[in-house]
Design a protein around this motif. Structure first.
Motif, PDB file in Angstrom:
ATOM      1  N   ASN A  31      12.947 -16.858 -36.699  1.00  0.00           N
ATOM      2  CA  ASN A  31      13.529 -18.110 -36.848  1.00  0.00           C
ATOM      3  C   ASN A  31      12.968 -19.011 -35.571  1.00  0.00           C
ATOM      4  OD1 ASN A  31      14.963 -20.102 -37.718  1.00  0.00           O
ATOM      5  ND2 ASN A  31      17.125 -19.393 -37.161  1.00  0.00           N
ATOM      6  N   PRO A  32      11.741 -19.548 -35.671  1.00  0.00           N
ATOM      7  CA  PRO A  32      11.266 -20.448 -34.731  1.00  0.00           C
ATOM      8  C   PRO A  32      11.831 -21.933 -34.513  1.00  0.00           C
ATOM      9  CG  PRO A  32       9.749 -20.103 -36.683  1.00  0.00           C
ATOM     10  CD  PRO A  32      10.743 -19.082 -36.753  1.00  0.00           C
ATOM     11  N   GLU A  33      12.674 -22.023 -35.557  1.00  0.00           N
ATOM     12  CA  GLU A  33      13.386 -23.561 -35.647  1.00  0.00           C
ATOM     13  C   GLU A  33      14.610 -23.279 -35.046  1.00  0.00           C
ATOM     14  OE1 GLU A  33      11.764 -26.210 -36.569  1.00  0.00           O
ATOM     15  OE2 GLU A  33      10.028 -24.974 -36.837  1.00  0.00           O
ATOM     16  N   ALA A  34      15.178 -22.117 -34.750  1.00  0.00           N
ATOM     17  CA  ALA A  34      16.436 -21.815 -34.128  1.00  0.00           C
ATOM     18  C   ALA A  34      16.988 -22.831 -32.981  1.00  0.00           C
ATOM     19  CB  ALA A  34      16.825 -20.674 -33.723  1.00  0.00           C
ATOM     20  N   GLN A  35      16.095 -23.219 -32.085  1.00  0.00           N
ATOM     21  CA  GLN A  35      16.530 -24.001 -30.963  1.00  0.00           C
ATOM     22  C   GLN A  35      16.493 -25.319 -31.237  1.00  0.00           C
ATOM     23  OE1 GLN A  35      14.930 -22.513 -27.192  1.00  0.00           O
ATOM     24  NE2 GLN A  35      14.629 -25.028 -26.702  1.00  0.00           N
ATOM     25  N   SER A  36      15.691 -25.819 -32.050  1.00  0.00           N
ATOM     26  CA  SER A  36      15.680 -27.302 -32.536  1.00  0.00           C
ATOM     27  C   SER A  36      16.749 -27.443 -33.420  1.00  0.00           C
ATOM     28  CB  SER A  36      14.523 -27.711 -33.093  1.00  0.00           C
ATOM     29  OG  SER A  36      14.029 -26.803 -34.241  1.00  0.00           O
ATOM     30  N   ASN A  37      17.205 -26.613 -34.484  1.00  0.00           N
ATOM     31  CA  ASN A  37      18.427 -26.639 -35.123  1.00  0.00           C
ATOM     32  C   ASN A  37      19.692 -26.922 -34.225  1.00  0.00           C
ATOM     33  OD1 ASN A  37      16.947 -26.656 -37.655  1.00  0.00           O
ATOM     34  ND2 ASN A  37      17.043 -24.301 -37.860  1.00  0.00           N
ATOM     35  N   ALA A  38      19.682 -25.961 -33.282  1.00  0.00           N
ATOM     36  CA  ALA A  38      20.831 -25.926 -32.497  1.00  0.00           C
ATOM     37  C   ALA A  38      20.969 -27.175 -31.622  1.00  0.00           C
ATOM     38  CB  ALA A  38      20.444 -24.873 -31.414  1.00  0.00           C
ATOM     39  N   GLY A 135      41.777 -14.592 -34.893  1.00  0.00           N
ATOM     40  CA  GLY A 135      42.277 -15.656 -35.947  1.00  0.00           C
ATOM     41  C   GLY A 135      41.698 -17.318 -35.916  1.00  0.00           C
ATOM     42  N   PHE A 136      40.505 -17.154 -35.415  1.00  0.00           N
ATOM     43  CA  PHE A 136      39.877 -18.346 -35.464  1.00  0.00           C
ATOM     44  C   PHE A 136      38.885 -18.434 -36.833  1.00  0.00           C
ATOM     45  CE2 PHE A 136      39.860 -17.935 -30.770  1.00  0.00           C
ATOM     46  CZ  PHE A 136      40.472 -19.178 -30.487  1.00  0.00           C
ATOM     47  N   GLU A 137      38.978 -19.752 -37.411  1.00  0.00           N
ATOM     48  CA  GLU A 137      38.280 -19.793 -38.498  1.00  0.00           C
ATOM     49  C   GLU A 137      36.567 -20.272 -37.972  1.00  0.00           C
ATOM     50  OE1 GLU A 137      39.557 -22.400 -41.898  1.00  0.00           O
ATOM     51  OE2 GLU A 137      41.403 -22.510 -40.421  1.00  0.00           O
ATOM     52  N   VAL A 138      35.828 -19.528 -38.563  1.00  0.00           N
ATOM     53  CA  VAL A 138      34.344 -19.507 -37.991  1.00  0.00           C
ATOM     54  C   VAL A 138      33.347 -19.824 -38.864  1.00  0.00           C
ATOM     55  CG1 VAL A 138      32.573 -18.254 -36.794  1.00  0.00           C
ATOM     56  CG2 VAL A 138      35.049 -17.774 -36.218  1.00  0.00           C
ATOM     57  N   ARG A 139      32.416 -20.816 -38.568  1.00  0.00           N
ATOM     58  CA  ARG A 139      31.267 -21.005 -39.321  1.00  0.00           C
ATOM     59  C   ARG A 139      29.990 -20.682 -38.358  1.00  0.00           C
ATOM     60  NH1 ARG A 139      34.652 -21.462 -42.343  1.00  0.00           N
ATOM     61  NH2 ARG A 139      34.695 -22.996 -44.136  1.00  0.00           N
ATOM     62  N   LEU A 140      29.157 -19.633 -38.514  1.00  0.00           N
ATOM     63  CA  LEU A 140      28.126 -19.242 -37.834  1.00  0.00           C
ATOM     64  C   LEU A 140      26.952 -19.916 -38.565  1.00  0.00           C
ATOM     65  CD1 LEU A 140      26.730 -17.416 -35.939  1.00  0.00           C
ATOM     66  CD2 LEU A 140      26.752 -15.528 -37.546  1.00  0.00           C
ATOM     67  N   VAL A 141      26.407 -20.976 -37.627  1.00  0.00           N
ATOM     68  CA  VAL A 141      24.854 -21.447 -38.233  1.00  0.00           C
ATOM     69  C   VAL A 141      23.831 -20.392 -38.170  1.00  0.00           C
ATOM     70  CG1 VAL A 141      23.841 -23.744 -37.871  1.00  0.00           C
ATOM     71  CG2 VAL A 141      26.298 -23.261 -37.149  1.00  0.00           C
ATOM     72  N   GLY A 142      23.687 -19.848 -39.043  1.00  0.00           N
ATOM     73  CA  GLY A 142      22.409 -18.998 -39.163  1.00  0.00           C
ATOM     74  C   GLY A 142      21.105 -19.237 -38.877  1.00  0.00           C
ATOM     75  N   ASP A 143      20.802 -20.669 -39.102  1.00  0.00           N
ATOM     76  CA  ASP A 143      19.644 -21.134 -38.757  1.00  0.00           C
ATOM     77  C   ASP A 143      19.494 -21.747 -37.341  1.00  0.00           C
ATOM     78  OD1 ASP A 143      20.845 -23.607 -39.287  1.00  0.00           O
ATOM     79  OD2 ASP A 143      19.311 -24.472 -40.588  1.00  0.00           O
ATOM     80  N   ALA A 144      20.609 -21.652 -36.532  1.00  0.00           N
ATOM     81  CA  ALA A 144      20.694 -21.966 -35.227  1.00  0.00           C
ATOM     82  C   ALA A 144      20.881 -20.679 -34.239  1.00  0.00           C
ATOM     83  CB  ALA A 144      21.477 -23.080 -34.982  1.00  0.00           C
ATOM     84  N   CYS A 145      20.457 -19.410 -34.731  1.00  0.00           N
ATOM     85  CA  CYS A 145      20.445 -18.272 -34.286  1.00  0.00           C
ATOM     86  C   CYS A 145      18.966 -17.511 -34.427  1.00  0.00           C
ATOM     87  CB  CYS A 145      21.571 -17.401 -34.740  1.00  0.00           C
ATOM     88  SG  CYS A 145      23.367 -18.148 -34.576  1.00  0.00           S
ATOM     89  N   ALA A 146      18.621 -16.746 -33.655  1.00  0.00           N
ATOM     90  CA  ALA A 146      17.764 -15.697 -33.725  1.00  0.00           C
ATOM     91  C   ALA A 146      17.793 -14.415 -33.045  1.00  0.00           C
ATOM     92  CB  ALA A 146      16.451 -16.720 -33.276  1.00  0.00           C
TER      93      ALA A 146
END
Length: 185
Positions: A31-38, A135-146
């Motif tokens: 995922n070379p775009e992870a950091q720029s997506n973050a 108990g947190f509702e979580v959205r994990l940003v898959g294209d902002a991880c690597a």
């Protein structure tokens, strides 16, 4: 339910320069775009005055590049915290162990999290699982991880992209909803 910046906190996990040493971590970061997506996600959160928490790893291993006294232990410049954004140091895989993150979030009345970071199969996964369990509702940003290639106990090599995708599939629907950065921008 909305996950806009005024309703959720952005948790930035381990965006440290030490992860630029690919050989140390097993090579071939996906995922070379992870950091720029973050970075786009972080800019959006800041523009909307959303709560941002940076959590960085302070390894117990003196040889690790993830030591806060080393330059490689610092947050990458593109994602560096601004004044007023809290930075927490952890020594474990979860952002909730050894930090006051859960307390800080509860004090702000935040129960929805958006997570980005490194590495998908380690601190991001552990933190996401624990967030769901707390108990947190979580959205994990898959294209902002690597993550990086790994070698199993039997010597078999596993490519980073496979590890990343399997990890996201393990988390999705159980501990979080995996989304793309464009879903939140």
């Amino acid at each position: 339910m909305t996950f806009a910046p005024d309703h959720a906190a952005l948790i930035m996990i381990d965006w440290q320069t030490g992860f630029d040493d690919w050989d140390y971590w097993g090579g071939n970061r996906n995922n070379p775009e992870a950091q720029s997506n973050a970075a786009r996600l972080l800019a959006h959160w800041r523009e909307k005055n959303g709560a941002v928490f940076h959590v960085i790893h302070h390894s117990t291993n003196p040889a690790s590049p993830l030591r806060r006294e080393k330059e490689t232990g610092q947050i990458v410049p593109e994602l560096a915290p601004l004044e007023g954004e809290e930075v927490m140091h952890k020594r474990e895989n979860s952002v909730f162990v050894g930090t006051h993150l859960a307390v800080a979030l509860r004090r702000l009345g935040i129960n929805r999290l958006v997570i980005s970071g490194l590495t998908t199969n380690h601190c991001v996964s552990t933190s996401t699982r624990m967030a769901g369990n707390l108990g947190f509702e979580v959205r994990l940003v898959g294209d902002a991880c690597a993550t990086f290639d790994r070698v199993g106990p039997d010597g078999e090599s596993f490519p980073a992209d496979l590890i990343h995708r399997v990890c996201l599939s393990d988390l999705h629907g159980e501990f979080c909803q995996v989304v793309r950065s464009s879903d939140l921008l």
